[in-house]
Design an enzyme around this catalytic site. Structure first.
Site, short mmCIF file in Angstrom:
data_model
loop_
_atom_site.label_atom_id
_atom_site.label_comp_id
_atom_site.label_asym_id
_atom_site.label_seq_id
_atom_site.Cartn_x
_atom_site.Cartn_y
_atom_site.Cartn_z
N GLU A 179 -6.01 2.36 -1.05
CA GLU A 179 -4.65 2.54 -1.57
C GLU A 179 -3.85 1.25 -1.44
O GLU A 179 -2.62 1.24 -1.45
CB GLU A 179 -3.93 3.68 -0.83
N ASP A 203 0.84 -1.20 0.00
CA ASP A 203 0.00 0.00 0.00
C ASP A 203 0.87 1.24 0.00
O ASP A 203 2.09 1.18 0.20
CB ASP A 203 -1.00 -0.01 1.15
N ILE A 204 0.24 2.37 -0.28
CA ILE A 204 0.96 3.63 -0.39
C ILE A 204 1.21 4.19 1.01
O ILE A 204 0.27 4.34 1.81
CB ILE A 204 0.15 4.62 -1.24
#
Length: 287
Positions: free
Chosen positions: A207, A164-165
């Protein structure tokens, strides 16, 4: 037989009977020895007259027969022409029906093809993420279950990764949700560009992304994920003239023999948690 023919045949019979009577009379005179009388009877022309009448009636009958034959021939010709036209009409109708059948077949095939394409589009829509074009969670999970089913016997290697970001909420808060969406789309593009064609990248959360790496051992999976992490960090993402630095954290798990999808994902989630706790922007391998 026409009435005219019947009349002529009646007269012919009469003339034949008359000729027969004359001949019998001559023969009888001859038998009785009255040769002079017999010759006189012959010379009288009675037999010749009867014969001429018979020939005349025969010619009349022949003429009638010829006329009738001509009529029948013309009738037969007319019927032949009508039959030929009927055959042409049947042939034309057959060709038209064949053409209509072919056209109907084409229309049915087009309709079936359109229906199949619509079904595929609906399936893609149902299993695709509109923002990134990647598989959505539903499509990705279906693919992951299939991959695990093929590899759970241990004969085929399979790796799974989740990333994930980092600090994505801060990106949204600082630059706005539109910028956040653009960051997600660009991260998806860079991730897909670094993995193999056979690998499947899907967006499984806001995300959060998942990666299926078939026929990849532990070292290959770690190397691929490290390459992806570096590609995302390498250059900032430009949004409306603003430079946004983006990193991702990654957790990787290698499928164990007879392991379930849930267990495989849980181990990768734990590895991602460790990556986050160790400072982010790293790749961690699940135990």
């Amino acid at each position: 037989m026409t009435p005219q023919q019947q009349q002529r045949i009646g007269r012919l019979q009469t003339e034949i009977a008359h000729l027969s009577s004359v001949l019998e009379e001559i023969v009888e005179l001859k038998r009785s020895g009255d040769h002079a009388a017999a010759l006189a009877r012959v010379g009288s022309g009675a037999g010749r007259t009867a014969t001429d009448e018979i020939l005349e009636e025969l010619r009349g009958i022949e003429t009638i027969e010829q006329d009738l034959l001509a009529v029948q021939t013309e009738d037969a010709r007319a019927k032949a022409v009508a039959n030929e036209r009927y055959q042409y009409a049947l042939t034309l109708i057959g060709i038209l029906l064949l053409g209509l059948s072919a056209w109907a077949t084409i229309l049915v095939r087009r309709a079936l093809a359109a229906e199949a394409e619509t079904r595929r589009m609906l399936q893609r829509t149902a299993s695709s993420d509109e923002m990134t074009g990647l598989s959505n969670r539903r499509g990705f999970m279906d693919a992951l279950h299939r991959s695990v089913a093929r590899s759970s016997d241990g004969r085929k290697e399979l790796a799974y990764a989740i990333f994930d970001i980092d600090r994505f909420k801060s990106i949204n808060d600082t630059y706005g949700h539109a910028a956040g969406d653009a960051v997600i789309a660009e991260v998806a593009r860079r991730a897909v560009a670094t993995f193999r064609a056979r690998d499947l990248v899907g967006r499984i959360g806001g995300e959060e992304f998942g990666v299926i790496l078939p026929a990849a051992n532990q070292a290959e999976a770690m190397e691929a994920c490290a390459r992806m992490r570096a590609a995302i960090e390498a250059e900032p993402i430009m949004i409306d003239g603003k430079s946004i630095g983006v990193t991702v954290s990654v957790g990787v798990s290698q499928l164990h023999r007879e392991e379930t999808v849930e267990s495989l994902m849980a181990r990768a989630d734990h590895a991602l948690y460790e990556a986050k706790n160790s400072g982010r922007n790293v790749v961690r391998l699940a135990a």
